[in-house]
Design a protein around this motif. Structure first.
Motif, short mmCIF file in Angstrom:
data_model
loop_
_atom_site.label_atom_id
_atom_site.label_comp_id
_atom_site.label_asym_id
_atom_site.label_seq_id
_atom_site.Cartn_x
_atom_site.Cartn_y
_atom_site.Cartn_z
N LYS A 85 0.83 -1.21 0.00
CA LYS A 85 0.00 0.00 0.00
C LYS A 85 0.86 1.25 0.00
CE LYS A 85 -3.98 -1.69 2.67
NZ LYS A 85 -4.75 -1.44 3.91
N ARG A 86 0.31 2.31 -0.56
CA ARG A 86 0.98 3.61 -0.54
C ARG A 86 1.29 4.00 0.91
NH1 ARG A 86 1.81 8.46 -3.76
NH2 ARG A 86 2.85 9.83 -2.30
N ARG A 89 4.44 2.42 2.05
CA ARG A 89 5.63 3.05 1.45
C ARG A 89 5.87 4.42 2.08
NH1 ARG A 89 2.91 0.58 -2.86
NH2 ARG A 89 2.18 2.56 -3.75
N ASP A 90 4.79 5.15 2.37
CA ASP A 90 4.93 6.44 3.06
C ASP A 90 5.55 6.23 4.44
OD1 ASP A 90 3.77 7.74 0.89
OD2 ASP A 90 1.80 7.97 1.86
N GLN A 136 -1.33 -1.61 -4.16
CA GLN A 136 -1.49 -0.30 -4.79
C GLN A 136 -0.17 -0.02 -5.50
OE1 GLN A 136 -2.32 2.15 -1.36
NE2 GLN A 136 -4.49 1.61 -1.35
N LEU A 138 3.00 1.57 -7.56
CA LEU A 138 3.68 2.86 -7.38
C LEU A 138 2.94 3.95 -8.15
CD1 LEU A 138 7.42 1.84 -7.87
CD2 LEU A 138 6.34 2.60 -5.75
N GLU A 139 2.88 5.11 -7.55
CA GLU A 139 2.26 6.26 -8.20
C GLU A 139 3.35 7.13 -8.81
OE1 GLU A 139 -0.69 8.16 -5.70
OE2 GLU A 139 -1.22 6.22 -4.82
N GLU A 142 6.01 8.82 -6.67
CA GLU A 142 6.85 7.99 -5.81
C GLU A 142 8.13 7.63 -6.54
OE1 GLU A 142 4.70 5.11 -3.05
OE2 GLU A 142 3.41 5.11 -4.83
#
Length: 169
Positions: A85-86, A89-90, A136, A138-139, A142
């Motif tokens: 999930k984002r 990673r955050d 989710q 990578l956006e 990121e």
């Protein structure tokens, strides 16, 4: 790579994080840390029983990985973590802001086949659907790259190195 990054090798179970991580670390000349080794015993027991972890289970694990990555800042390193999930990673970036992500991605049937063939791992194939449901990707904002997991470990590693080098330019 010119400045040693800390690379978090991420993806669902069975994508090869534990195989590609050490190969990538060797190629980059930096140490490797197995993300599963940061799990407390209760997490491993839960997964072995076929029960997916919840976020409360994951936070201490992610913090421990993030602390390792922070300690490698400026020195480089490779560590594995599903980081699905984002928010996960955050959390890792909150400890290690310079970390970059290598998302190992592939076809579900290939990944299930590889999971079924491996021996002695606590993650059963029954949890693969929950892994894909949680993922989710990578956006755009990121720092990271996505690499396909088809082919040999050496081919995947070479694609990863090339993609990470492009990330620098």
């Amino acid at each position: 790579m010119s400045t040693p990054h800390v690379v978090v090798v991420m993806g669902v179970a069975g994508t090869g994080k534990t195989t590609i991580g050490p190969l990538l670390a060797a190629e980059l000349g930096v140490p490797y840390a197995e993300g599963d080794d940061f799990h407390p015993p209760a997490n491993i027991a839960k997964m072995t029983a076929g029960t997916p972890l919840d976020d409360a289970d994951r936070w201490p694990w992610l913090d421990a990985i993030g602390q390792w990555a922070h300690g490698r800042a400026g020195l480089g390193g490779v560590v594995s973590s599903s980081a699905l999930k984002r928010a996960y990673r955050d959390r890792l970036r909150s400890e290690a802001p310079g970390a970059v992500f290598l998302h190992l991605s592939g076809d579900r049937s290939l990944i299930e086949e590889r999971m079924a063939a491996r021996k002695g791992h606590f993650m059963p194939t029954a949890l693969l659907d929950s892994q894909f449901a949680t993922l989710q990707p990578l956006e755009d904002d990121e720092a990271g790259v996505t690499v396909d997991v088809s082919g040999t470990p050496q081919e995947i590693t070479q694609r990863a190195v090339a993609a990470l080098r492009r990330l620098e330019s």
